[in-house]
Scaffold this motif. Structure first.
Motif, PDB file in Angstrom:
ATOM      1  N   GLY A 150      30.503   8.972  -5.613  1.00 12.29           N
ATOM      2  CA  GLY A 150      29.053   8.862  -5.217  1.00 12.29           C
ATOM      3  C   GLY A 150      28.778   9.193  -3.849  1.00 12.29           C
ATOM      4  O   GLY A 150      27.667   9.938  -3.475  1.00 12.29           O
ATOM      5  N   ILE A 151      29.371   8.837  -2.733  1.00 11.71           N
ATOM      6  CA  ILE A 151      28.986   9.133  -1.047  1.00 11.71           C
ATOM      7  C   ILE A 151      29.251  10.872  -1.269  1.00 11.71           C
ATOM      8  O   ILE A 151      28.473  11.358  -0.533  1.00 11.71           O
ATOM      9  CB  ILE A 151      30.158   8.629  -0.414  1.00 11.71           C
ATOM     10  N   ILE A 155      26.011  13.155   0.103  1.00 12.72           N
ATOM     11  CA  ILE A 155      26.287  13.967   1.247  1.00 12.72           C
ATOM     12  C   ILE A 155      26.163  15.583   0.928  1.00 12.72           C
ATOM     13  O   ILE A 155      25.552  16.159   1.841  1.00 12.72           O
ATOM     14  CB  ILE A 155      27.470  13.522   2.095  1.00 12.72           C
ATOM     15  N   ASN A 156      26.861  15.699  -0.141  1.00 16.43           N
ATOM     16  CA  ASN A 156      26.760  17.120  -0.521  1.00 16.43           C
ATOM     17  C   ASN A 156      25.298  17.486  -0.856  1.00 16.43           C
ATOM     18  O   ASN A 156      24.749  18.313  -0.460  1.00 16.43           O
ATOM     19  CB  ASN A 156      27.604  17.230  -1.634  1.00 16.43           C
ATOM     20  N   ASN A 157      24.455  16.761  -1.364  1.00 13.53           N
ATOM     21  CA  ASN A 157      23.233  16.913  -1.838  1.00 13.53           C
ATOM     22  C   ASN A 157      22.220  17.269  -0.741  1.00 13.53           C
ATOM     23  O   ASN A 157      21.595  18.119  -0.588  1.00 13.53           O
ATOM     24  CB  ASN A 157      22.778  15.863  -2.761  1.00 13.53           C
ATOM     25  N   ARG A 158      22.469  16.291   0.293  1.00 12.66           N
ATOM     26  CA  ARG A 158      21.704  16.428   1.525  1.00 12.66           C
ATOM     27  C   ARG A 158      21.826  17.651   2.229  1.00 12.66           C
ATOM     28  O   ARG A 158      21.170  18.321   2.892  1.00 12.66           O
ATOM     29  CB  ARG A 158      22.235  15.061   2.392  1.00 12.66           C
ATOM     30  N   ASN A 162      18.868  20.674   3.302  1.00  8.39           N
ATOM     31  CA  ASN A 162      18.484  21.117   4.682  1.00  8.39           C
ATOM     32  C   ASN A 162      18.680  22.649   4.763  1.00  8.39           C
ATOM     33  O   ASN A 162      18.331  23.294   5.850  1.00  8.39           O
ATOM     34  CB  ASN A 162      19.598  20.563   5.755  1.00  8.39           C
ATOM     35  N   TRP A 163      19.263  23.450   3.938  1.00  7.36           N
ATOM     36  CA  TRP A 163      19.412  24.833   3.991  1.00  7.36           C
ATOM     37  C   TRP A 163      18.264  25.144   3.622  1.00  7.36           C
ATOM     38  O   TRP A 163      17.533  26.238   3.448  1.00  7.36           O
ATOM     39  CB  TRP A 163      20.590  25.255   3.341  1.00  7.36           C
TER      40      TRP A 163
END
Length: 163
Positions: A150-151, A155-158, A162-163
């Protein structure tokens, strides 16, 4: 008396004396206490070997599979403690499933239902083994893995936003 006979009698007396001495020192009780599962495992292995040498019929693979799995299970519990049987009891079903499966794949005259039944019994056994293991500390490992996944997704989704 003949010197050859006297030597044989002497060797026999020494052997009997050694057996008595080792028995009094507890060697045989130690071996009996710790290695008795081999009395179940070895016949299973011997039956497998006899089938491979074409000395017995495929039917003998049924007890061979059962004895091999049970011997291994008893050896495991005898070595690391019988409290493991609380979690490993589904291996009794797996022993029967393996014996049936070996018999079914090596005897072409059997009905396909025997093969199907052995596979189903094996799957049920593995499922029950997983369920019993989930009731132990493995649940903590699964929980930690789920939290980590889940973490990682958060983190991967955030980083993609940003890109």
């Amino acid at each position: 008396m003949n010197s050859g006979k006297e030597r044989m009698i002497g060797v026999g007396i020494v052997a009997v004396g050694l057996i008595i001495l080792l028995g009094k020192l507890g060697m045989f009780s130690f071996l009996g206490r710790n290695l008795w599962p081999l009395l179940i495992l070895i016949p299973g292995i011997v039956l497998h070997a006899m089938y491979m040498m074409r000395k017995v019929s495929p039917f003998m693979l049924l007890p061979a599979g059962i004895l091999s799995v049970y011997g291994f299970l008893f050896f495991l519990c005898n070595t690391w403690g019988w409290h493991l049987m609380v979690y490993l009891w589904p291996l009794f079903l797996l022993g029967v499933a393996i014996g049936l499966w070996e018999y079914a794949i090596n005897d072409i005259s059997l009905s396909r239902n025997v093969y199907t039944g052995s596979v189903l019994l094996g799957l049920i056994s593995v499922l029950l083994l997983i369920i019993t293991l989930l009731s132990t500390g493995i649940m903590y490992i699964i929980a930690v893995l789920l939290i980590g996944a889940g973490i990682w997704l958060v983190i991967n989704n955030r980083s993609k936003r940003n890109w």
